[in-house]
Design a protein around this motif. Structure first.
Motif, PDB file in Angstrom:
ATOM      1  N   HIS A  75       0.888  -1.289   0.110  1.00 23.21           N
ATOM      2  CA  HIS A  75      -0.063  -0.060   0.069  1.00 23.21           C
ATOM      3  C   HIS A  75       0.815   1.453  -0.065  1.00 23.21           C
ATOM      4  O   HIS A  75       0.518   2.182  -0.800  1.00 23.21           O
ATOM      5  CB  HIS A  75      -0.927   0.060   1.201  1.00 23.21           C
ATOM      6  N   ARG A  76       1.852   1.309   0.765  1.00 27.12           N
ATOM      7  CA  ARG A  76       2.820   2.490   0.812  1.00 27.12           C
ATOM      8  C   ARG A  76       3.662   2.711  -0.395  1.00 27.12           C
ATOM      9  O   ARG A  76       3.984   3.809  -0.790  1.00 27.12           O
ATOM     10  CB  ARG A  76       4.034   2.086   2.027  1.00 27.12           C
ATOM     11  N   ALA A  77       3.697   1.617  -1.217  1.00 32.99           N
ATOM     12  CA  ALA A  77       4.739   1.640  -2.370  1.00 32.99           C
ATOM     13  C   ALA A  77       3.823   2.062  -3.670  1.00 32.99           C
ATOM     14  O   ALA A  77       4.397   2.727  -4.600  1.00 32.99           O
ATOM     15  CB  ALA A  77       4.957   0.268  -2.840  1.00 32.99           C
ATOM     16  N   THR A  78       2.102   2.222  -3.535  1.00 32.16           N
ATOM     17  CA  THR A  78       1.436   2.737  -4.633  1.00 32.16           C
ATOM     18  C   THR A  78       1.618   4.266  -4.715  1.00 32.16           C
ATOM     19  O   THR A  78       1.451   4.778  -3.723  1.00 32.16           O
ATOM     20  CB  THR A  78       0.054   2.114  -4.485  1.00 32.16           C
ATOM     21  N   LEU A  79       1.399   4.811  -5.881  1.00 40.33           N
ATOM     22  CA  LEU A  79       1.823   6.185  -6.026  1.00 40.33           C
ATOM     23  C   LEU A  79       0.067   6.560  -5.999  1.00 40.33           C
ATOM     24  O   LEU A  79      -0.738   5.846  -6.565  1.00 40.33           O
ATOM     25  CB  LEU A  79       2.431   6.464  -7.324  1.00 40.33           C
TER      26      LEU A  79
END
Length: 144
Positions: A74-78
Motif C-alpha cells: 500500500h505504501r509503495a503505490t503512488l
C-alpha cells in the motif's frame, strides 16, 4: 503472580509497545501490542503462562506475516490524483507575453498568470500560442 496480575502485566506491556509505535511510526510495535492484548485475554480467561506466551507469539507473528506485506504494498503505490504543481505538469497554457529560454515570458495556466521559459533554447513562443507545461521550477513554468 496470580492470573489477574498476569493480564494486567500484559496490558501494561501492550501500552508500553504503543510508545515506540507512536515515536517511530513502525507498525510492527502495534502488532506486538495486539499480541500482548491477546495474551492478556488469554490470562484473563485462565490460560497458563506458557499458553499466554504462545498466544502472544502466534498473534504477533501472524499479524506481521499478513499485515506487513499488505502495508508495504500500500505504501509503495503512488497516489492516483496529482495535486499542487504536479497537477499542472502536462497541462496546456496560452502565451500572454513572448516566452523564450531567458525566462521573461508570461503564460495563463489553469486560470492564473505564470512566468515561463522555453525548454528548448532555440525556440520562442508568441502571444496567443498554446504551449505544454513540462515542469515547474519555483514560480516559473517550463514549456514546449
Amino acid at each position: 503472580m496470580n492470573d489477574i496480575d498476569a493480564w494486567v502485566w500484559w496490558l501494561v506491556g501492550a501500552a508500553a509497545l504503543g510508545i515506540p509505535l507512536v515515536v517511530t511510526a513502525m507498525p510492527e510495535f502495534g502488532m506486538f501490542g495486539v499480541g500482548a492484548v491477546a495474551a492478556a485475554v488469554t490470562a484473563g480467561i485462565g490460560g497458563g503462562i506458557v499458553v499466554q506466551v504462545l498466544v502472544f507469539v502466534v498473534v504477533s507473528v501472524a499479524l506481521i506475516a499478513v499485515v506487513r506485506p499488505i502495508a508495504t504494498r500500500h505504501r509503495a503505490t503512488l497516489p492516483q490524483l496529482a495535486t499542487g504543481i504536479d497537477a499542472l505538469k502536462g497541462k496546456q497554457a496560452v502565451v500572454l507575453e513572448r516566452v523564450d529560454s531567458s525566462g521573461g515570458g508570461r503564460i495563463k495556466l489553469a486560470g492564473e498568470i505564470w512566468s515561463a521559459r522555453s525548454l528548448d533554447t532555440n525556440r520562442a513562443y508568441e502571444p496567443g500560442q498554446e504551449v505544454d507545461v513540462v515542469e515547474i521550477e519555483g514560480a516559473t513554468a517550463i514549456v514546449i
